[in-house]
Scaffold this motif. Structure first.
Motif, PDB file in Angstrom:
ATOM      1  N   SER A 193     130.844 -22.410 121.375  1.00  0.00           N
ATOM      2  CA  SER A 193     129.708 -23.204 121.971  1.00  0.00           C
ATOM      3  C   SER A 193     128.449 -22.556 122.549  1.00  0.00           C
ATOM      4  N   LEU A 194     128.494 -21.570 123.285  1.00  0.00           N
ATOM      5  CA  LEU A 194     127.199 -20.744 123.636  1.00  0.00           C
ATOM      6  C   LEU A 194     126.987 -19.479 123.194  1.00  0.00           C
ATOM      7  N   ILE A 195     126.985 -19.174 122.317  1.00  0.00           N
ATOM      8  CA  ILE A 195     126.367 -18.497 120.895  1.00  0.00           C
ATOM      9  C   ILE A 195     125.193 -18.063 121.022  1.00  0.00           C
ATOM     10  N   THR A 196     124.904 -16.614 122.053  1.00  0.00           N
ATOM     11  CA  THR A 196     124.032 -16.249 122.544  1.00  0.00           C
ATOM     12  C   THR A 196     123.348 -15.095 121.475  1.00  0.00           C
ATOM     13  N   ASN A 197     122.769 -14.540 120.601  1.00  0.00           N
ATOM     14  CA  ASN A 197     122.483 -14.269 120.234  1.00  0.00           C
ATOM     15  C   ASN A 197     120.532 -14.214 120.587  1.00  0.00           C
ATOM     16  N   ALA A 198     119.915 -12.997 121.416  1.00  0.00           N
ATOM     17  CA  ALA A 198     118.522 -13.494 121.812  1.00  0.00           C
ATOM     18  C   ALA A 198     117.863 -12.271 122.094  1.00  0.00           C
ATOM     19  N   LEU A 199     116.256 -12.461 121.972  1.00  0.00           N
ATOM     20  CA  LEU A 199     115.900 -10.879 122.300  1.00  0.00           C
ATOM     21  C   LEU A 199     115.123 -12.020 123.185  1.00  0.00           C
ATOM     22  N   VAL A 200     114.902 -11.351 124.475  1.00  0.00           N
ATOM     23  CA  VAL A 200     114.410 -12.253 125.380  1.00  0.00           C
ATOM     24  C   VAL A 200     113.026 -10.949 126.352  1.00  0.00           C
ATOM     25  N   ALA A 201     112.284 -11.528 126.934  1.00  0.00           N
ATOM     26  CA  ALA A 201     111.364 -10.511 128.018  1.00  0.00           C
ATOM     27  C   ALA A 201     111.293 -11.273 129.246  1.00  0.00           C
ATOM     28  N   THR A 202     110.651 -10.532 130.529  1.00  0.00           N
ATOM     29  CA  THR A 202     110.965 -11.454 131.706  1.00  0.00           C
ATOM     30  C   THR A 202     109.699 -10.285 132.072  1.00  0.00           C
ATOM     31  N   LYS A 203     108.440 -11.196 133.449  1.00  0.00           N
ATOM     32  CA  LYS A 203     107.337  -9.731 134.339  1.00  0.00           C
ATOM     33  C   LYS A 203     107.246 -10.706 134.827  1.00  0.00           C
ATOM     34  N   HIS A 204     107.188  -9.969 136.156  1.00  0.00           N
ATOM     35  CA  HIS A 204     106.962 -10.486 137.412  1.00  0.00           C
ATOM     36  C   HIS A 204     105.738 -10.453 137.891  1.00  0.00           C
ATOM     37  N   VAL A 205     105.742 -11.407 138.701  1.00  0.00           N
ATOM     38  CA  VAL A 205     103.768 -11.584 139.393  1.00  0.00           C
ATOM     39  C   VAL A 205     104.132 -12.266 141.021  1.00  0.00           C
ATOM     40  N   ASP A 206     103.400 -11.067 141.694  1.00  0.00           N
ATOM     41  CA  ASP A 206     103.337 -11.204 142.994  1.00  0.00           C
ATOM     42  C   ASP A 206     102.824 -12.273 143.462  1.00  0.00           C
ATOM     43  N   LEU A 207     102.572 -13.598 143.431  1.00  0.00           N
ATOM     44  CA  LEU A 207     101.314 -14.429 143.975  1.00  0.00           C
ATOM     45  C   LEU A 207     100.669 -14.582 145.508  1.00  0.00           C
ATOM     46  N   SER A 208     101.871 -14.566 146.710  1.00  0.00           N
ATOM     47  CA  SER A 208     101.689 -13.873 147.346  1.00  0.00           C
ATOM     48  C   SER A 208     102.825 -12.484 148.214  1.00  0.00           C
ATOM     49  N   THR A 209     102.318 -12.460 149.305  1.00  0.00           N
ATOM     50  CA  THR A 209     103.623 -12.052 150.268  1.00  0.00           C
ATOM     51  C   THR A 209     104.624 -12.494 149.876  1.00  0.00           C
ATOM     52  N   SER A 210     104.995 -13.493 150.045  1.00  0.00           N
ATOM     53  CA  SER A 210     106.231 -14.415 150.150  1.00  0.00           C
ATOM     54  C   SER A 210     107.059 -14.661 149.353  1.00  0.00           C
ATOM     55  N   LEU A 211     105.542 -15.565 148.183  1.00  0.00           N
ATOM     56  CA  LEU A 211     106.538 -15.682 146.492  1.00  0.00           C
ATOM     57  C   LEU A 211     105.861 -14.814 145.416  1.00  0.00           C
ATOM     58  N   THR A 212     106.772 -15.189 144.749  1.00  0.00           N
ATOM     59  CA  THR A 212     106.962 -14.269 143.568  1.00  0.00           C
ATOM     60  C   THR A 212     107.407 -14.700 142.576  1.00  0.00           C
ATOM     61  N   ALA A 213     106.486 -15.056 140.965  1.00  0.00           N
ATOM     62  CA  ALA A 213     106.748 -14.896 140.081  1.00  0.00           C
ATOM     63  C   ALA A 213     107.247 -14.940 138.793  1.00  0.00           C
ATOM     64  N   ALA A 214     108.663 -15.550 138.300  1.00  0.00           N
ATOM     65  CA  ALA A 214     109.284 -14.665 136.964  1.00  0.00           C
ATOM     66  C   ALA A 214     108.733 -15.333 136.142  1.00  0.00           C
ATOM     67  N   PHE A 215     107.973 -15.294 134.958  1.00  0.00           N
ATOM     68  CA  PHE A 215     107.584 -15.513 133.288  1.00  0.00           C
ATOM     69  C   PHE A 215     108.728 -14.599 132.462  1.00  0.00           C
ATOM     70  N   THR A 216     109.695 -15.909 131.649  1.00  0.00           N
ATOM     71  CA  THR A 216     110.455 -15.881 130.557  1.00  0.00           C
ATOM     72  C   THR A 216     110.645 -15.980 129.764  1.00  0.00           C
ATOM     73  N   LEU A 217     110.061 -15.356 128.820  1.00  0.00           N
ATOM     74  CA  LEU A 217     110.076 -16.162 127.480  1.00  0.00           C
ATOM     75  C   LEU A 217     110.581 -14.770 126.562  1.00  0.00           C
ATOM     76  N   GLY A 218     111.287 -15.514 124.640  1.00  0.00           N
ATOM     77  CA  GLY A 218     112.064 -15.285 124.464  1.00  0.00           C
ATOM     78  C   GLY A 218     112.546 -16.098 123.209  1.00  0.00           C
ATOM     79  N   VAL A 219     113.470 -15.847 122.124  1.00  0.00           N
ATOM     80  CA  VAL A 219     113.836 -16.523 121.172  1.00  0.00           C
ATOM     81  C   VAL A 219     115.720 -16.261 120.518  1.00  0.00           C
ATOM     82  N   GLY A 220     115.906 -17.369 119.937  1.00  0.00           N
ATOM     83  CA  GLY A 220     117.545 -17.379 119.856  1.00  0.00           C
ATOM     84  C   GLY A 220     117.489 -17.741 118.459  1.00  0.00           C
TER      85      GLY A 220
END
Length: 285
Positions: free
Chosen positions: A156-183
């Motif tokens: 049921s959970l077959i995962t054939n995917a290509l995925v990329a992730t990038k971290h961006v520091d928004l402040s000294t305490s807050l980080t955003a991790a952006f993820t894009l992919g295709v299954g």
């Protein structure tokens, strides 16, 4: 005579609640100390199948070598993969980083509540392999490929995917991790062969399209963002190729994660996991 009195005093000493609470407090603080003595693992929340990710979607984050995690996820009935709109699902998982960039994930899906005799069994077992093609740098994201072993029957959970992730520091305490992919909507499907003594895991294969099912997992583009506050918790927003999901998570004692998500503004999913570094020794208390 003195020896007998000593024994008698030991076993007839009255119970004191204050002494019991004091002992309990010491044991509890020792447990916290052992947990905090272990180094952090660099990532917290996992997706529904136990991989580093958001709510449903995986990410390309690279886990430290030797990291072992295990946990449980609850999937509501309206978004169940196996018995859609009939039974909610329990998903147990383990995830191990065997080598640099290489992870192995094993998950077991079982429906909750009564099911027909033909649907009973040990559960929907699946093995996934994740390999990081690229690690994250200042100007590039991490990129990973995830492939599900085709040996299971009607996974049921077959995962054939290509995925990329990038971290961006928004402040000294807050980080955003952006993820894009295709299954990939297509997978190598193994059908069950009944009353055939010669069948094995290498027979009965054909290509199938996940989108033919009433509800399917990761077939098409997906993406999301994870807002992490001081590596102690955060908020998540994702598109899982079908619906928009939101969620939140908290990291307790650096290793225990609890999280919850709202699927398509409709039903709640829950998960918890615990991670340990198998290749590192705990620091002395």
């Amino acid at each position: 005579m003195i020896y007998q009195r000593t024994i008698l005093n030991v076993y007839t000493k009255p119970f004191k609640l204050s002494a019991f609470l004091k002992t309990t407090k010491k044991v509890f603080l020792m447990g916290i100390g052992l947990s905090l003595g272990l180094p952090g693992l660099g990532w917290a929340q996992v997706n529904i199948s136990g991989k580093p990710g958001l709510i449903y979607i995986p990410s390309a984050e690279v886990v430290a070598d030797g990291t072992f995690s295990f946990g449980y996820g609850f999937n509501p009935s309206s978004y169940a993969f196996r018995f859609n709109k009939k039974n909610s699902e329990s998903i147990c998982f383990v995830n191990l980083s065997l080598l640099p960039r290489l992870e192995v994930n094993i998950n077991l899906l079982n429906p909750n509540g009564p099911i027909g005799f033909s649907g009973r069994g040990i559960g929907d077992r699946q093995i996934d392999i994740k390999y990081a093609l690229l690690t994250e740098k200042a100007k590039r994201p991490s990129v990973a490929v995830i492939v599900s072993a085709p040996f299971g029957i009607d996974n049921s959970l077959i995962t054939n995917a290509l995925v990329a992730t990038k971290h961006v520091d928004l402040s000294t305490s807050l980080t955003a991790a952006f993820t894009l992919g295709v299954g990939s909507p297509y997978s190598l499907y193994r059908s069950e062969v009944k009353n055939d003594q010669d069948s094995d895991i290498f027979t009965g294969y054909s290509f199938s399209d996940k989108r033919d099912k009433p509800y399917y997992y990761l077939a098409g583009p997906f993406g999301g963002v994870n807002l992490n506050l001081n590596k102690k918790g955060g908020l998540m927003l994702e598109w899982d190729s079908q619906h928009v999901n939101v969620g939140a998570y908290a990291l307790l004692f650096r290793h225990w994660t609890v999280q919850a998500g709202l699927l398509n503004g409709d039903q709640v999913t829950l998960a918890t996991s615990y991670a340990l570094p198998l290749l590192r020794k705990p620091k002395p208390l």
